[in-house]
Scaffold this motif. Structure first.
Motif, mmCIF file in Angstrom:
data_model
loop_
_atom_site.group_PDB
_atom_site.id
_atom_site.type_symbol
_atom_site.label_atom_id
_atom_site.label_comp_id
_atom_site.label_asym_id
_atom_site.label_seq_id
_atom_site.Cartn_x
_atom_site.Cartn_y
_atom_site.Cartn_z
ATOM 1 N N TYR A 195 1.043 -1.076 0.163
ATOM 2 C CA TYR A 195 -0.022 0.125 -0.152
ATOM 3 C C TYR A 195 0.907 1.146 0.066
ATOM 4 O O TYR A 195 0.362 2.360 0.217
ATOM 5 N N THR B 255 -0.464 3.101 -3.027
ATOM 6 C CA THR B 255 -2.173 3.517 -3.044
ATOM 7 C C THR B 255 -2.815 3.917 -1.923
ATOM 8 O O THR B 255 -3.847 4.529 -1.691
ATOM 9 N N CYS B 256 -2.156 3.660 -0.666
ATOM 10 C CA CYS B 256 -2.773 3.991 0.620
ATOM 11 C C CYS B 256 -1.484 4.077 1.912
ATOM 12 O O CYS B 256 -1.586 3.263 2.723
ATOM 13 N N GLU C 240 -11.764 3.393 3.904
ATOM 14 C CA GLU C 240 -13.097 3.683 2.810
ATOM 15 C C GLU C 240 -12.827 5.227 2.708
ATOM 16 O O GLU C 240 -12.906 5.934 1.591
ATOM 17 N N CYS D 285 -8.861 5.666 0.955
ATOM 18 C CA CYS D 285 -8.452 5.180 0.049
ATOM 19 C C CYS D 285 -9.514 4.198 -0.250
ATOM 20 O O CYS D 285 -9.357 3.112 -0.094
ATOM 21 N N VAL E 171 -9.452 -0.012 -1.637
ATOM 22 C CA VAL E 171 -8.183 -0.339 -1.999
ATOM 23 C C VAL E 171 -7.554 -1.280 -0.779
ATOM 24 O O VAL E 171 -6.944 -2.208 -1.085
ATOM 25 N N VAL E 172 -7.876 -1.004 0.532
ATOM 26 C CA VAL E 172 -7.310 -2.097 1.512
ATOM 27 C C VAL E 172 -8.292 -3.146 1.890
ATOM 28 O O VAL E 172 -9.252 -2.725 2.250
ATOM 29 N N SER E 173 -7.833 -4.279 1.985
ATOM 30 C CA SER E 173 -8.674 -5.291 1.921
ATOM 31 C C SER E 173 -9.115 -5.678 3.600
ATOM 32 O O SER E 173 -8.468 -5.257 4.301
ATOM 33 N N ILE F 34 -11.866 -6.855 -2.667
ATOM 34 C CA ILE F 34 -11.682 -5.758 -1.803
ATOM 35 C C ILE F 34 -13.183 -5.540 -1.300
ATOM 36 O O ILE F 34 -13.764 -4.773 -1.895
#
Length: 319
Positions: free
Chosen positions: A30, A33-34, A110, A113, A116-118, A311
């Motif tokens: 990440y 992306t995050c 959420e 990002c 993106v994060v599971s 995700i």
């Protein structure tokens, strides 16, 4: 300092050897992306632990129960739907709690990002934070898991039971690609938390035709447990702490195990095989050795291959 450097180099070696059937996990997953994902999750876990001292043990147990069913795919987080009972409502998982911490962390993800994060990664990171914030070791968590869409209550009967003997434990762990060394190291997670009477009644009442109490248990310790958990006691919240410092991640679990003061049959079972007994003695003598082994085994367990495909936008329901 030397111990931290040792663990860091060990993590690097382990990560370089991890190869998964789908996309390989990466500690930097990440980074682009995050980038604030990990620090934000840590903050949410920390807040949860301030408000409830049982959160750390709950998150560690939740991650273990997730990985042992369908791999680490967040399936334990899904809610039951209609007459389809999910894992969290399976018999061994009824006492799981602190799901709100994962849900709160997901809301933050959420906002920052979206998509993106599971949830599976959030749970793996939260389990690491639970250990570190309880005084235990920290490590770089490999990330990039996807969330699964299948969660069945009946599957939870595949989890290792607290009544298991050493051969049953070995079989359960080897099915997941985990060794006897991993079994002893991961059992050290019992340094955190509490158990209800039902999980150890077999050791303190009607143990066998010859004796009421497990003879491997320290007599005074057994006597205290019998007071807390009388034979016909149905008190919902009665039970005992898993070790003498249930909110601190240390090696007390192993020291107590050698004194006959373990809670579960599965704990005592570690002393019935020469290899596992030697490791118990090693970890009781050295907290550093335990931390090093625990980190190695946690990375290995949290990297069990999984069938995740998405995700999730809400950890409680599939997309």
């Amino acid at each position: 300092m030397a111990a931290i450097l040792l663990i860091t180099s060990l993590v690097t070696i382990i990560l370089s050897s991890i190869s998964l059937s789908s996309t390989a996990l990466s500690v930097n997953h990440y980074q682009q992306t995050c980038p604030k994902a990990e620090s934000t999750i840590t903050k949410v876990v920390k807040n949860g632990m301030v408000n409830d001292k049982t959160v750390a043990a709950a998150l560690l147990r939740m991650h273990f129960h997730d990985c042992f069913i369908r791999g680490c795919d967040g399936s334990v987080l899904l809610n039951s739907k209609g007459n389809k009972q999910a894992e969290k409502d399976g018999p061994p998982n009824i006492s799981l709690h602190a799901f709100y911490v994962i849900n709160d962390a997901k809301k933050e993800m959420e906002k920052m990002c979206p998509g993106v994060v599971s949830c599976a990664d959030i749970l793996a990171l939260a389990a690491r934070d639970a250990v570190a914030l309880s005084g235990g070791p920290t490590w770089d968590v490999p990330k990039g898991r996807k969330d699964g869409r299948i969660s069945k209550a009946n599957d939870t009967l595949q989890l290792p039971f607290p009544t298991f003997n050493i051969s049953q434990l070995q079989q359960s762990f080897s099915k997941r690609g985990l060794s006897m060394d991993d079994l002893v190291a991961l059992s050290g997670g019992h340094t955190l938390g509490f158990s209800h009477c039902s999980s150890f009644q077999n050791r303190i009442h009607n143990f066998s035709n010859k004796t009421d109490v497990d003879p491997s248990m320290n007599p005074s310790f057994a006597s205290k447990l019998r007071q807390v958990c009388p034979k016909h006691n149905n008190a919902k919240n009665a039970g005992a702490n898993l070790d003498s410092s249930p909110t601190v991640f240390d090696n007390a679990y192993y020291k107590l195990l050698l004194q006959g003061k373990s809670i579960f049959s599965s704990d005592q079972a570690l002393l019935t095989a020469s290899r596992t007994k030697a490791l118990v003695q090693k970890f009781a003598a050295s907290q550093e050795e335990f931390y090093e082994a625990f980190v190695k085994s946690m990375i290995k367990m949290s990297s069990i291959s999984r069938g995740g495909t998405e995700i999730r936008l809400d950890c409680r329901v599939v997309n």
